[in-house]
Design a protein around this motif. Structure first.
Motif, PDB file in Angstrom:
ATOM      1  N   ASP A 196       0.824  -1.206   0.000  1.00 44.64           N
ATOM      2  CA  ASP A 196       0.000   0.000   0.000  1.00 44.64           C
ATOM      3  C   ASP A 196       0.862   1.262   0.000  1.00 44.64           C
ATOM      4  O   ASP A 196       0.501   2.275  -0.608  1.00 44.64           O
ATOM      5  N   LEU A 199       2.060   2.386  -3.642  1.00 47.95           N
ATOM      6  CA  LEU A 199       1.070   2.529  -4.703  1.00 47.95           C
ATOM      7  C   LEU A 199       0.957   3.945  -5.269  1.00 47.95           C
ATOM      8  O   LEU A 199       0.102   4.200  -6.114  1.00 47.95           O
ATOM      9  N   VAL A 215      -0.196  -4.866  -9.306  1.00 48.64           N
ATOM     10  CA  VAL A 215      -1.229  -4.097  -8.611  1.00 48.64           C
ATOM     11  C   VAL A 215      -2.306  -5.090  -8.203  1.00 48.64           C
ATOM     12  O   VAL A 215      -2.960  -5.703  -9.051  1.00 48.64           O
ATOM     13  N   ALA A 217      -5.652  -6.998  -6.274  1.00 48.62           N
ATOM     14  CA  ALA A 217      -7.104  -6.876  -6.425  1.00 48.62           C
ATOM     15  C   ALA A 217      -7.630  -5.697  -5.621  1.00 48.62           C
ATOM     16  O   ALA A 217      -7.349  -5.560  -4.426  1.00 48.62           O
ATOM     17  N   LYS A 219      -6.785  -2.651  -5.738  1.00 50.39           N
ATOM     18  CA  LYS A 219      -5.800  -1.601  -5.490  1.00 50.39           C
ATOM     19  C   LYS A 219      -5.654  -0.706  -6.715  1.00 50.39           C
ATOM     20  O   LYS A 219      -5.968  -1.097  -7.842  1.00 50.39           O
ATOM     21  N   THR A 220      -5.120   0.501  -6.517  1.00 47.23           N
ATOM     22  CA  THR A 220      -4.871   1.444  -7.603  1.00 47.23           C
ATOM     23  C   THR A 220      -3.444   1.957  -7.508  1.00 47.23           C
ATOM     24  O   THR A 220      -3.037   2.469  -6.452  1.00 47.23           O
ATOM     25  N   VAL A 239      -1.500  -5.329 -13.813  1.00 45.75           N
ATOM     26  CA  VAL A 239      -2.686  -4.909 -13.052  1.00 45.75           C
ATOM     27  C   VAL A 239      -3.695  -6.047 -13.073  1.00 45.75           C
ATOM     28  O   VAL A 239      -4.125  -6.500 -14.133  1.00 45.75           O
ATOM     29  N   ASN A 242      -9.910  -6.195 -10.657  1.00 42.41           N
ATOM     30  CA  ASN A 242     -10.418  -5.034  -9.935  1.00 42.41           C
ATOM     31  C   ASN A 242      -9.335  -4.044  -9.522  1.00 42.41           C
ATOM     32  O   ASN A 242      -9.591  -3.129  -8.736  1.00 42.41           O
ATOM     33  N   GLY A 243      -8.139  -4.234 -10.043  1.00 44.30           N
ATOM     34  CA  GLY A 243      -7.083  -3.255  -9.831  1.00 44.30           C
ATOM     35  C   GLY A 243      -7.102  -2.218 -10.934  1.00 44.30           C
ATOM     36  O   GLY A 243      -7.704  -2.411 -11.996  1.00 44.30           O
ATOM     37  N   SER A 244      -6.429  -1.081 -10.686  1.00 48.02           N
ATOM     38  CA  SER A 244      -6.420   0.016 -11.661  1.00 48.02           C
ATOM     39  C   SER A 244      -5.039   0.650 -11.731  1.00 48.02           C
ATOM     40  O   SER A 244      -4.288   0.660 -10.755  1.00 48.02           O
ATOM     41  N   SER A 289      -9.050  -6.167 -14.645  1.00 50.45           N
ATOM     42  CA  SER A 289      -8.626  -4.846 -14.184  1.00 50.45           C
ATOM     43  C   SER A 289      -9.588  -3.809 -14.750  1.00 50.45           C
ATOM     44  O   SER A 289     -10.192  -4.009 -15.809  1.00 50.45           O
TER      45      SER A 289
END
Length: 526
Positions: A196, A199, A215, A217, A219-220, A239, A242-244, A289
């Motif tokens: 974290d 990031l 990156v 799940a 997370k951005t 990525v 559900n990551g970005s 992603s």
């Protein structure tokens, strides 16, 4: 017997002649050495990463064989430089690579000194993120002493790398849900997921990545304006579900420099590597992603610039990319597979395969983009733009995407290059929707034009386009893709599809006409 006598006679003469030679009598150097350069610049290096090896040629222009009593680094054993003199590494003690004695140099001959460095910036007492480290190579001493300066710029950096098992030397690999079935899959991709705290990439220090920075799940990863990201070989960004990825570069105030852009490139900083493709892996937006955005970024020297997989029918596009450049890619600039991409003011050039490939269907909307390809390093199999709705399985059969190519709209774009034709449209299924509006296109093939997907008079698919007119790029082989006053893309566009400003932030309406591609036209100086 005669042959034996002749051999002995010749041998005796040779022995007598050699015993009378006074060659190889070396006299001390008198401080008259000449050098190929007066300073050795070792290009910028990151802390704790070894430099390339540089060389200095030293000449003895006199007619005498000389011996140089000493060649040494001024900082001695404390120097961060290492030398090799004509293949020798120096005295075999603590000064190895720092000190050499009685170096012989024949009349009108030369020798090479090779020098390299690895520097830990923390040992230099540096207060800034970069430090100019210097030393001198000293030849002889006293009144005969000559010297050459050695200079290196050392940059501090944030290093991101996977862990390695000390016993087995096995490097950590990434495990995540690859196929979207909810089950973690172990991959062979070396790397680790970012914590974290990692990031957000700022512009305070460059980032150097070994392996793939994942990156996780949900997370951005955010890259702020002015961030610099450098990748080692076989490294990149990945990525997952559900990551970005959000790259938030900005237009530089002078509209000319890259100061506020985000730049992603390899970790070799020497000029030799400035434009070499394939130095690192890719930015990989895996299936699942979401909401990936890239604005004002330069992506260069990768194997694939961006890979975008899946999520064709998602509400929000998989990737939105604007005001960005992708150059010097050994394979595909962007490769989309059954995905969704929106692009504005995007420039892609110099790719070993296609600059943009939308494969296995998908949804693509490109406005004021320059999709060029002037690759001249090797044979190029594909055109600048490739669209299809299928993949080939292990049996060589075409597998069609049931969703097909739902959209592929190219508005006010340039699609051009040094091959012909520069776009190919291939479909095996029935859903294959595409439209070219007000574009400059290269397609000069009488065998294909007017047939199948290339009926340029069918306004369902083609409208107000210009074909095979010189785009008048500034210098496409050097990735200078601005268009000149004689460009076939000048003034051909429809404001209906417009983007207010070009990639340099210049208003498109200021010239009274709207040009195709990412740049407004300009008048080049001779």
């Amino acid at each position: 017997m005669k042959r034996l006598f002749s051999f002995l006679l010749c041998f005796g003469i040779l022995l007598f002649w050699s015993s009378c030679r006074d060659d190889f009598e070396f006299s001390p150097s008198k401080g008259q050495l000449e050098f190929a350069r007066d300073t050795i610049y070792l290009d910028t290096v990151f802390t704790n990463i070894g430099s390339s090896t540089y060389n200095l040629k030293v000449y003895n222009r006199s007619d005498d064989d000389i011996v140089i009593p000493t060649i040494q680094l001024e900082n001695g054993i404390n120097s961060n430089y290492r030398m090799n003199v004509d293949g020798e590494t120096g005295l075999e003690d603590a000064q190895e690579g720092k000190f050499f004695e009685n170096v012989e140099l024949l009349a009108n001959d030369s020798l090479f000194i090779f020098i390299e460095t690895t520097i830990d910036i923390s040992t230099l007492g540096a207060l800034e993120n970069q430090f100019l480290y210097t030393d001198r190579i000293l030849f002889d001493s006293g009144s005969n002493q000559q010297d050459i300066d050695v200079v290196t710029l050392v940059k501090d950096a944030v290093f991101i790398y996977p862990s390695k098992d000390d016993d087995t030397n096995i490097i950590e690999t990434l495990t995540f849900d690859v196929d979207g079935d909810g089950t973690p899959d172990e991959t062979n991709l070396q790397g680790r997921f970012l914590t974290d705290e990692e990031l957000t990439f700022t512009n305070e220090k460059p980032y150097v990545i070994y392996g793939y920075a994942g990156v996780g799940a949900g997370k951005t990863l955010t890259m702020e304006a002015g961030a610099r990201v450098h990748f080692h070989a076989d490294s990149g960004i990945l990525v997952t579900n559900n990551g970005s990825l959000n790259i938030n570069g900005e237009l530089s105030p002078d509209q000319e420099t890259l100061e506020n852009e985000v730049i992603l490139e390899g970790d070799r900083l020497e000029p030799l590597y400035e434009d070499i493709p394939g130095q690192w892996g890719t930015i990989w937006l895996f299936n699942g992603s979401i909401n990936n955005t890239i604005n004002y970024a330069t992506i260069k020297n990768a194997t694939v610039g961006i890979i975008a997989d899946g999520n064709q029918i998602a509400i929000n596009d998989k990737l939105t990319i604007s005001n960005s450049q992708i150059y010097n890619i050994s394979s595909f600039g962007i490769r989309g597979t059954a995905t969704s991409i929106t692009a504005e003011n995007l420039v892609i050039n110099n790719c070993g395969q296609s600059s943009f490939a939308g494969t296995f269907g998908g949804k693509y909307n490109f406005t004021h983009c320059t999709i060029a390809n002037y690759w001249n390093t090797s044979f190029r199999q594909f055109p600048a733009l490739l669209l299809n709705d299928f993949v080939i399985d292990e049996n060589g059969l075409a597998v069609v995407n049931p969703n097909g190519l739902t959209e592929a709209n190219f508005n006010n774009c340039i699609i051009y290059g040094n091959d012909n034709p520069e776009f190919i449209l291939e479909n095996e299924g029935n859903v294959f929707n595409y439209k070219f509006n007000n574009c400059l296109l290269r397609f000069d093939d009488d065998n294909l034009a007017g047939t199948g997907n290339y009926d340029f008079n069918d306004t369902t698919f083609y409208e107000e386009n210009v074909f095979n007119q010189n785009p008048d790029f500034e210098d496409p082989f050097e990735n200078l893709i601005r268009i000149g006053a004689d460009s076939g893309a000048k003034g051909i566009n429809d404001s209906t599809f417009g983007v207010e400003d070009d990639i340099l932030g210049i208003s498109r309406s200021s010239s009274g006409s709207i040009d195709a591609g990412a740049y407004n036209f300009t008048s080049f100086e001779d």
